[in-house]
Design a protein around this motif. Structure first.
Motif, PDB file in Angstrom:
ATOM      1  N   ASP A   1     -22.276   4.306   4.134  1.00  0.00           N
ATOM      2  CA  ASP A   1     -22.138   5.750   4.358  1.00  0.00           C
ATOM      3  C   ASP A   1     -21.471   6.031   5.705  1.00  0.00           C
ATOM      4  O   ASP A   1     -20.565   6.871   5.820  1.00  0.00           O
ATOM      5  CB  ASP A   1     -23.512   6.421   4.310  1.00  0.00           C
ATOM      6  N   SER A   2     -21.915   5.338   6.749  1.00  0.00           N
ATOM      7  CA  SER A   2     -21.352   5.551   8.085  1.00  0.00           C
ATOM      8  C   SER A   2     -19.881   5.151   8.133  1.00  0.00           C
ATOM      9  O   SER A   2     -19.060   5.831   8.752  1.00  0.00           O
ATOM     10  CB  SER A   2     -22.150   4.745   9.125  1.00  0.00           C
ATOM     11  N   ALA A   3     -19.535   4.043   7.469  1.00  0.00           N
ATOM     12  CA  ALA A   3     -18.146   3.581   7.459  1.00  0.00           C
ATOM     13  C   ALA A   3     -17.249   4.570   6.735  1.00  0.00           C
ATOM     14  O   ALA A   3     -16.105   4.816   7.142  1.00  0.00           O
ATOM     15  CB  ALA A   3     -18.065   2.208   6.798  1.00  0.00           C
ATOM     16  N   LEU A   4     -17.749   5.163   5.652  1.00  0.00           N
ATOM     17  CA  LEU A   4     -16.977   6.178   4.937  1.00  0.00           C
ATOM     18  C   LEU A   4     -16.753   7.404   5.825  1.00  0.00           C
ATOM     19  O   LEU A   4     -15.651   7.967   5.872  1.00  0.00           O
ATOM     20  CB  LEU A   4     -17.703   6.571   3.652  1.00  0.00           C
ATOM     21  N   LEU A   5     -17.816   7.838   6.540  1.00  0.00           N
ATOM     22  CA  LEU A   5     -17.674   8.977   7.452  1.00  0.00           C
ATOM     23  C   LEU A   5     -16.707   8.657   8.591  1.00  0.00           C
ATOM     24  O   LEU A   5     -15.983   9.529   9.063  1.00  0.00           O
ATOM     25  CB  LEU A   5     -19.039   9.359   8.025  1.00  0.00           C
ATOM     26  N   ALA A   6     -16.702   7.403   9.013  1.00  0.00           N
ATOM     27  CA  ALA A   6     -15.825   7.002  10.106  1.00  0.00           C
ATOM     28  C   ALA A   6     -14.375   6.865   9.653  1.00  0.00           C
ATOM     29  O   ALA A   6     -13.477   6.756  10.474  1.00  0.00           O
ATOM     30  CB  ALA A   6     -16.305   5.682  10.710  1.00  0.00           C
ATOM     31  N   GLY A   7     -14.139   6.834   8.338  1.00  0.00           N
ATOM     32  CA  GLY A   7     -12.772   6.753   7.826  1.00  0.00           C
ATOM     33  C   GLY A   7     -12.196   5.353   7.836  1.00  0.00           C
ATOM     34  O   GLY A   7     -10.986   5.174   7.785  1.00  0.00           O
ATOM     35  N   TYR A   8     -13.061   4.320   7.905  1.00  0.00           N
ATOM     36  CA  TYR A   8     -12.539   2.955   7.905  1.00  0.00           C
ATOM     37  C   TYR A   8     -11.973   2.600   6.522  1.00  0.00           C
ATOM     38  O   TYR A   8     -12.581   2.900   5.508  1.00  0.00           O
ATOM     39  CB  TYR A   8     -13.653   1.964   8.239  1.00  0.00           C
ATOM     40  N   PRO A   9     -10.828   1.904   6.452  1.00  0.00           N
ATOM     41  CA  PRO A   9     -10.312   1.453   5.149  1.00  0.00           C
ATOM     42  C   PRO A   9     -11.060   0.250   4.604  1.00  0.00           C
ATOM     43  O   PRO A   9     -11.139   0.064   3.395  1.00  0.00           O
ATOM     44  CB  PRO A   9      -8.853   1.092   5.462  1.00  0.00           C
ATOM     45  N   SER A  10     -11.622  -0.581   5.484  1.00  0.00           N
ATOM     46  CA  SER A  10     -12.372  -1.756   5.043  1.00  0.00           C
ATOM     47  C   SER A  10     -13.370  -2.152   6.111  1.00  0.00           C
ATOM     48  O   SER A  10     -13.191  -1.839   7.295  1.00  0.00           O
ATOM     49  CB  SER A  10     -11.440  -2.933   4.731  1.00  0.00           C
ATOM     50  N   VAL A  11     -14.436  -2.831   5.698  1.00  0.00           N
ATOM     51  CA  VAL A  11     -15.466  -3.319   6.606  1.00  0.00           C
ATOM     52  C   VAL A  11     -15.861  -4.724   6.189  1.00  0.00           C
ATOM     53  O   VAL A  11     -15.506  -5.200   5.112  1.00  0.00           O
ATOM     54  CB  VAL A  11     -16.710  -2.394   6.601  1.00  0.00           C
TER      55      VAL A  11
END
Length: 785
Positions: free
Chosen positions: A730-740
């Motif tokens: 959820d946090s990565a989606l909010l941060a706008g990251y393309p991949s983690v």
């Protein structure tokens, strides 16, 4: 089942294709005994094992079984107190070593864990003999030669032999150099009768003395053991005899070691052969692109895109074939070379393979029956010796089939009633089909008789079918059309091939009107069926796309609602904390200013102190988040006063009205009948008498720069780790990251499996896979959002 069906359906060719995947004699023996069965439990067990083998082949490229010889004869020799050779003992040793490796292999699978239906129980029957296996491994090489470690005495004797051979070779080599070389036919040392000799020219045989062991074909060379090495050769010979005696003693000792375990070894060899057979079935299924069949005790066949397994996959045409549920008899009509016979053989061979525990060459979720017998009358069995015509041979086959069939049998008949007068043949075919229907057997029959097309319409539990024919190209398509009888294409084909139109017209005039009408009806039905198939396929595709779109939208909407609630709560918490912090700081500044104002009558306030105090207040306004915070803006607005505003004088706790602005920081306020000069820091805007509606909170989504693109789960408990993954995504989606990247480690694989299952179920995940080998391999997963 009857042996004839195996030949008719080319069942032995399937077994021959399976044989190429076997590596053990026991597996080959099991294949030779393989036959279809009507026992539901046995067939399901075999299919379950094939499924286990297919899963293992997909994950690990198969069960690790090397080439194994047949050890049954060796065990029979042990039973009669015989002594095994080194080769025989080595072959038994290979069986015992394979048992150990297979048990370890399945233990690893179970630890991962890999779900299997039956093979864990099968491997559980293996008996591991570690001490016996270790003794054989130490004592024998793979080719059966005894090693020096087989016994201390054997090691001593072989060292002695090596010393004698070295001494003799050195002494003999001396004769091949120097002045003695001229007496030799060749300057080399060779062996005759297990003794070292020299090739001496015949005229110099007395020069070296000693013993002549052999001569050349021409008689010009004698192979002589020089007198000087005779004693050494005798000593060498004695040591070699001692070596053989010690080897025989060791072989007997090893044979006696194995004798108590004959039954266990035989059982191990049989189980390994069975696992080898499972391996072969799995590899064959993979190469054939075969799938697991579903067994129907009610004998309902529902094959999806079935293909004949012996036809080139690039050329074979797949068909859907159903029988036993809505109808128990199929009457297939159509032109010659249209694929009717291949369709019969596809059904028959598919049944034999499934009832043998093999996967079938059809799409997934295909269903097969469980017949006690499969009968077939396919091909021409006419015989000059037995005075049998084509018709007679067919009738004899039909008679034997009707005499042996039951209500759990499948009957396949090609060209039913052929070989005689068409009218009588058609009548006989219908009577035979009625008899089969009364028996309750399932039947598929092919025919050219037009009378049977009407029969298929009129009889219960019977349906027409045909093989499609393209009149444009004059070629069959080999597609089976259920529900549509075949039509005659003779006149169309003749026209396309150039036969004169007058002859075609004459033929049409001679054709019965009913036959013409029937052909026209069939042509119309065929066209409608083709169009209906195209429409159904398009509708199915549109439905599947719509359902997928609906699912994606629902998943995204659910995710949006969940995300919205989380953002709202987080924003409220952040706003509350920010407002509280700002209020405390403002109070401190205001309190400090008040103290300075109280002292203003006694001490002059320096300008830089006022500027500094004002700068501290202005510093709060430089934070962009504060500028956008509605709660703080409302608080500031309450202190922007103008003439006529209703205010509260905090020091008195009284409401009043601003009458005039004296300077930037002082106002004249009327409270009742009193007018007073009040400092702006002691004023706040009065709330209306009637409470205004509470304004709605607005949350603005911003890009977060505080989220790491890597999550490390090592050391976390499973439940805690899964919650961390959910929050992290959820946090990565909010941060706008393309991949983690998620680091879960290798360990037992539980965290890796849990992460994989979560990512598969999350619709916001675009794709995922393990990291490269130089970046953690399967210890971490790269996720694209």
């Amino acid at each position: 089942m009857n042996n004839k069906i195996y030949k008719t359906m080319a069942y032995d060719q399937i077994k021959q294709q399976l044989r190429q995947y076997l590596v053990s004699a026991a597996g080959d023996a099991e294949l030779k005994k393989l036959e279809p069965s009507s026992n539901l439990d046995w067939v399901q067990e075999q299919i379950d094992e094939t499924k286990d083998g297919a899963d293992i082949y997909r994950l690990e490229s198969g069960i690790p079984i090397p080439k194994l010889a047949d050890v049954s004869p060796h065990l029979k020799r042990l039973a009669i107190e015989g002594t095994l050779s080194g080769t025989e003992l080595a072959q038994i040793s290979q069986v015992l070593k394979t048992v150990q490796s297979v048990i370890g292999f399945f233990d690893d699978l179970n630890q991962r864990p890999v779900e299997l239906r039956r093979l864990y129980d099968v491997v559980g029957q293996l008996v591991h003999l570690p001490d016996v296996s270790r003794r054989l491994s130490v004592s024998l090489e793979d080719n059966g030669r005894l090693t020096d470690e087989a016994s201390p005495e054997l090691r001593r004797i072989r060292r002695q032999i090596n010393n004698f051979e070295g001494t003799i070779r050195d002494q003999m080599a001396g004769y091949t150099r120097g002045k003695n070389a001229k007496y030799l036919s060749d300057t080399l040392v060779t062996i005759r009768d297990d003794r070292y000799v020299l090739p001496v020219k015949a005229e110099y045989k007395q020069h070296f003395g000693g013993i002549v062991h052999d001569q050349s074909a021409s008689g010009q060379t004698l192979y002589i053991e020089p007198e000087s090495v005779v004693s050494k050769n005798n000593q060498l010979r004695e040591s070699q005899i001692a070596e053989r005696q010690e080897e025989r003693r060791i072989l007997l000792e090893l044979s006696n070691l194995l004798r108590p375990y004959q039954e266990d070894i035989q059982n191990n060899a049989t189980i390994l052969g069975h696992l080898d057979f499972v391996n072969a079935k799995a590899r064959y299924a993979n190469d054939l692109k075969a799938t697991e069949p579903i067994l129907s005790p009610e004998n309902q066949i529902a094959l999806r895109q079935a293909r004949h397994p012996l036809i080139d996959p690039k050329r074979v045409v797949a068909n859907d074939i159903a029988l036993g549920k809505d109808y128990k008899a199929i009457i297939v009509t159509g032109p010659n070379t249209g694929g009717k016979t291949i369709t019969l053989k596809t059904v028959g061979l598919t049944q034999l393979m499934a009832q043998s525990g093999l996967f079938i060459s059809a799409d997934e979720h295909s269903q097969v029956g469980l017949f006690d017998e499969v009968f077939a009358d396919i091909g021409d069995d006419q015989s000059i010796e037995q005075n049998l015509s084509t018709f007679s041979s067919h009738i004899e086959n039909i008679v034997s089939i009707l005499g042996a069939a039951s209500d759990h049998s499948l009957i396949l008949v090609d060209e039913l009633g052929a070989g005689t007068d068409p009218q009588e043949g058609a009548a006989l075919a219908m009577a035979i089909l009625d008899k089969i229907g009364a028996m309750g057997s399932e039947v598929i029959a092919t025919t050219h008789y037009p009378e049977l097309k009407a029969y298929g319409y009129n009889r219960p539990e019977t349906i027409n079918a045909s093989m499609e024919f393209d009149t444009e190209t004059l070629k069959p398509t080999y597609r089976l059309l259920i529900g549509i009888p075949g039509r005659s294409n003779a006149l169309e084909i003749a026209t396309r091939l150039g036969l004169e139109s007058t002859i075609i017209d004459e033929a049409r005039s001679l054709t019965d009107d009913d036959s013409q009408d029937l052909n026209n009806m069939i042509a119309d039905l065929t066209a409608q069926k083709r169009q209906a198939d195209l429409d159904a396929a398009a509708a199915a595709q549109n439905l599947a796309e719509a359902e997928q779109l609906e699912k994606d939208l629902k998943d995204k909407f659910d995710g949006y609602l969940k995300q919205k609630d989380q953002l709202m709560e987080q924003a409220k918490d952040d706003a509350n904390k920010l407002v509280e912090k700002t209020r405390l700081r403002a109070d401190e500044i205001i309190k400090d200013i008040r103290k300075k104002q109280l002292k203003a009558g006694k001490t002059v306030i320096k300008e830089d102190q006022l500027i500094d105090a004002k700068g501290q207040i202005n510093a709060l306004q430089q934070d962009q988040r504060l500028k956008k915070n509605r709660v703080l803006n409302r608080e500031k607005k309450r202190h922007n006063f103008k003439i006529g505003d209703e205010v509260v004088v905090r020091s008195y706790g009284q409401r009043g009205v601003i009458m005039d602005k004296i300077d930037n920081h002082h106002f004249e306020v009327q409270m009742g009948i009193l007018k007073m000069k009040i400092e702006d820091t002691d004023l706040e805007r009065a709330a209306p008498e009637k409470q205004a509606p509470k304004p709605r909170a607005t949350v603005t989504r911003t890009r977060s720069n505080g989220v790491s693109p890597t999550l490390d789960l090592r050391g976390h408990r499973y439940e805690e780790a899964m919650a961390e993954v959910d929050r992290f995504i959820d946090s990565a989606l909010l941060a706008g990251y393309p991949s983690v990247t998620i680091i879960h480690g290798k360990g037992t694989g539980a965290l890796r499996k849990g992460v994989t299952e979560y990512l598969q179920s999350n619709p916001r995940i675009k794709s995922f896979g393990f990291s490269p080998a130089n970046a953690g391999g399967d210890g971490s997963t790269i996720v694209k959002l």
